[in-house]
Write an enzyme that holds these catalytic residues in place. Structure first.
Site, short mmCIF file in Angstrom:
data_model
loop_
_atom_site.label_atom_id
_atom_site.label_comp_id
_atom_site.label_asym_id
_atom_site.label_seq_id
_atom_site.Cartn_x
_atom_site.Cartn_y
_atom_site.Cartn_z
N ASP A 75 0.84 -1.20 0.00
CA ASP A 75 0.00 0.00 0.00
C ASP A 75 0.88 1.25 0.00
O ASP A 75 2.08 1.18 0.26
CB ASP A 75 -0.92 0.02 1.23
CG ASP A 75 -0.15 0.02 2.54
OD1 ASP A 75 0.80 -0.78 2.67
OD2 ASP A 75 -0.46 0.83 3.43
N GLU A 140 -0.07 -1.24 5.63
CA GLU A 140 1.00 -0.86 6.58
C GLU A 140 0.86 0.60 6.99
O GLU A 140 1.09 0.96 8.14
CB GLU A 140 2.38 -1.10 5.93
CG GLU A 140 3.55 -0.95 6.89
CD GLU A 140 4.11 0.45 7.03
OE1 GLU A 140 4.90 0.69 7.96
OE2 GLU A 140 3.76 1.35 6.23
ZN LIG Z 1 6.70 2.37 4.27
#
Ligand SMILES: [Zn+2]
Length: 382
Positions: A75, A140
């Site tokens: 992401d 994340e």
């Molecule tokens: Zn990162």
């Protein structure tokens, strides 16, 4: 495989606007790029529709004594106002020496480098003496959703060393800070501004909490961690009240704490809860405290085998071998929470343009880190 193929892979995954979503499309490109190969298995672990973690295994890691792990997230953060960008953030614009776009530094170049390193070693018929596991995660940037999930499912358990490909700007890290995000809400009672005695001022009470929290946090902030320095404590958001001539019924602040290994997140959370409890003993005070996110600071031996191998690989590729510490958190915290003794190194292409407008990675850094990863795998699994 040529340099062109690596760059092609990187550009393909950069064109997917995986802003806290669509990681499965990134995973599809990576899986197609590697293709069917003996000794490699792919596993998907779904977090939400369209959002799958991808685990790539070589030589069935659960059966091996020595297993090298790589971790990267698929992401990216929001590009913000795209008008401010010199090139469109998801065009993967390539210039003579750089690739521009959201996620170049953080961290699709790192992901493309680890995947390319693996593919090139397979093409060169390298014998993997042990297991290799790539843990490519979702979410994340929000709250390490994917890494939490994979850690809970035991995916880090077989690892004997871990490399995280986050951008480290020509250094490598053996430790990084942790984080606690919290929200404190004060509840009061609204009243006419001319008759404040009929109300309870929530903003006043929120400030009482803040003062108490700062007082109780002081010894924690004064504690020095030999590797990571000091815990930092900042209130970063605040709001409350409805209008200028009314006593505010509610008020809220949010804080961002960057933690070190010398003081555990647990201790800090307990301190904040205690600050709320002490404040709530004052007349008519009602403060609710919630911990929104907590990720531990982590450290491993600065002279571990994997650090020494990474340094040798850096030397061999004309890359600085500076071993230091970082402030941003990574997925490694979640994996370490299940495997406290796991040695790790954070080492990736990319620079301080992460999360900024006109984020880029240089082609030289991307290519060098790919070569360094190859070298690390060759040494660790020789
Ligand atoms: Zn990162």
């Amino acid at each position: 495989m040529s340099e062109e193929n690596r760059i092609e892979l990187l550009r393909k995954i950069l064109k997917i606007a995986s802003v806290n979503d669509k990681e499965s499309q990134v995973a599809n490109i990576i899986q197609d790029f590697l293709g069917d190969q003996p000794n490699i298995t792919f596993k998907r672990v779904q977090y939400a529709p369209g959002r799958e973690n991808l685990i790539i295994d070589v030589n069935a890691p659960t059966t091996q004594k020595r297993v090298l792990g790589f971790n990267g997230h698929m992401d990216v953060v929001d590009p913000g106002d795209t008008d401010l960008w010199t090139y469109p953030p998801f065009a993967a614009k390539i210039t003579k020496s750089r690739i521009y776009g959201r996620g170049t530094s953080d961290m699709k170049a790192g992901v493309a480098a680890m995947v390319s390193a693996l593919k090139e070693l397979l093409a060169e018929d390298f014998t993997f003496n042990g297991g290799l596991r790539l843990l490519l995660t979702v979410g994340e940037e929000i709250d390490n959703f994917g890494a939490r999930q994979l850690a809970d499912l035991g995916y880090a358990k077989p690892l004997t060393a871990l490399i995280v490909g986050e951008p480290t700007n020509h250094t490598m890290w053996y430790a990084h800070k942790g984080i606690i995000d919290f929200t404190a809400t004060a509840y009061g009672k609204s009243a006419h501004g001319a008759m404040p005695q009929l109300g309870i001022n929530a903003i006043d009470h929120l400030f009482d909490f803040y003062a108490q929290a700062k007082k109780m946090m002081a010894p924690i902030l004064a504690t020095t961690d030999p590797a990571l320095g000091h815990t930092t404590f900042n209130v970063t958001l605040i709001n409350g009240g409805n209008q200028i001539n009314s006593i505010p019924q509610a008020a809220r602040l949010r804080g961002n704490i960057r933690t070190v290994t010398a003081v555990s997140n647990q201790t800090i959370q307990a301190t904040l809860q205690q600050a709320a409890a002490v404040t709530n003993k004052l007349p008519k005070h009602k403060i609710d405290l919630s911990i929104d996110s907590s990720i531990d600071a982590i450290a491993s031996d600065a002279h571990s085998e994997i650090i020494e191998i990474a340094q040798a690989a850096a030397r061999a590729n004309d890359w600085p071998e500076v071993v230091t510490t970082g402030a941003p958190t990574t997925d490694a915290s979640l994996f370490k929470s299940k495997c406290p003794n796991l040695p790790f190194v954070i080492l990736g292409p990319g620079n301080n343009t992460a999360h900024q407008v006109d984020e880029y990675v240089t082609l030289e850094d991307f290519n060098k880190i790919t070569a360094i990863y190859k070298n690390i795998i060759q040494q660790y699994l020789s």
